[in-house]
Design an enzyme around this catalytic site. Sequence first.
Site, PDB file in Angstrom:
ATOM      1  N   ASP A   1     -34.756   3.924  17.623  1.00  0.00           N
ATOM      2  CA  ASP A   1     -34.527   3.277  18.915  1.00  0.00           C
ATOM      3  C   ASP A   1     -35.470   3.847  19.965  1.00  0.00           C
ATOM      4  O   ASP A   1     -35.559   5.051  20.147  1.00  0.00           O
ATOM      5  CB  ASP A   1     -33.073   3.487  19.364  1.00  0.00           C
ATOM      6  CG  ASP A   1     -32.087   2.783  18.441  1.00  0.00           C
ATOM      7  OD1 ASP A   1     -32.326   1.604  18.124  1.00  0.00           O
ATOM      8  OD2 ASP A   1     -31.108   3.413  18.027  1.00  0.00           O
TER       9      ASP A   1
ATOM     10  N   ASP B   1     -38.554   8.431  15.347  1.00  0.00           N
ATOM     11  CA  ASP B   1     -37.264   7.933  15.793  1.00  0.00           C
ATOM     12  C   ASP B   1     -37.277   6.408  15.663  1.00  0.00           C
ATOM     13  O   ASP B   1     -38.336   5.787  15.520  1.00  0.00           O
ATOM     14  CB  ASP B   1     -37.028   8.361  17.242  1.00  0.00           C
ATOM     15  CG  ASP B   1     -35.624   8.076  17.708  1.00  0.00           C
ATOM     16  OD1 ASP B   1     -34.702   8.090  16.874  1.00  0.00           O
ATOM     17  OD2 ASP B   1     -35.439   7.828  18.909  1.00  0.00           O
TER      18      ASP B   1
ATOM     19  N   ASP C   1     -39.141   9.094  21.561  1.00  0.00           N
ATOM     20  CA  ASP C   1     -39.143   8.625  22.950  1.00  0.00           C
ATOM     21  C   ASP C   1     -38.348   9.538  23.867  1.00  0.00           C
ATOM     22  O   ASP C   1     -38.217   9.245  25.049  1.00  0.00           O
ATOM     23  CB  ASP C   1     -38.597   7.199  23.031  1.00  0.00           C
ATOM     24  CG  ASP C   1     -37.098   7.140  22.762  1.00  0.00           C
ATOM     25  OD1 ASP C   1     -36.659   7.718  21.744  1.00  0.00           O
ATOM     26  OD2 ASP C   1     -36.372   6.526  23.567  1.00  0.00           O
TER      27      ASP C   1
END
Length: 260
Positions: free
Chosen positions: A14, A12, A208
């Site tokens: 961000d 990922d 995250d």
Amino acid sequence: MSRREIRSWLMDMDGVLVHEEHPIAGADRFITRLRETGTPFLVLTNNSIYTRRDLSARLLASGLDVPEESIWTSALATARFLSDQRPNGSAFVIGEAGLTTALHEAGYTLTERAPDYVVLGETRTYSFERITLAIRLVVNGARFIATNPDATGPSPDGPLPATGSVARLISHATGVQPYFVGKPNPLMMRSALNAIDAHSETTAMVGDRMDTDVVSGLEAGLETILVLTGLTQQAEAERFPYRASRIVESVAELADELGA
């Protein structure tokens, strides 16, 4: 749990590599080592606003040198999905350059008249008129596709309504649910694997968020690695009915594994 041999990486953006415009410590070293070793990798994002070139430039401005071909977006996954489902079809699109460019390159015609699909993506300025037209087209039989189910997106001033929220509005008005292509749909992972000719058994997904990154990686058969630099913290991760293959503080630890 035995550790797999990892030959390719999905990650990922961000919360893993950057926070807004700021790089996460160790992210530059991780990307550098992947490139130096020639390891196949893709940076994934559900955001469909930007083209690969846009995102590459934005990452470079944050100090991360990620080539265009190493970026995969929900817009690209959506375009590939539609091209496979209905080659050279037509679509009415609510979205920006990332989505319209991907669909054009996939051979799609953008139209407001009897399209095969209504395709909803991210935009900074959702238009009431275009949402109204999307509702009417879906009522008249257009198939409803959305790039991702994210209800909100980040901004310096706080959360913004995103694709998932607008999709729910259209669904409420039409009684038709969209097909979401982006995470947590494992289709996003499989399209990314295909883009770099990687195999699920030897690929890791770094994210995250347990509810998007980890679950989609898990369902696609990848090793899943949760980093604690974004939304999900360790105590929260324990509440989910599934587990990441492992949890690390940040991608800095993964850079160390690559010999940085």
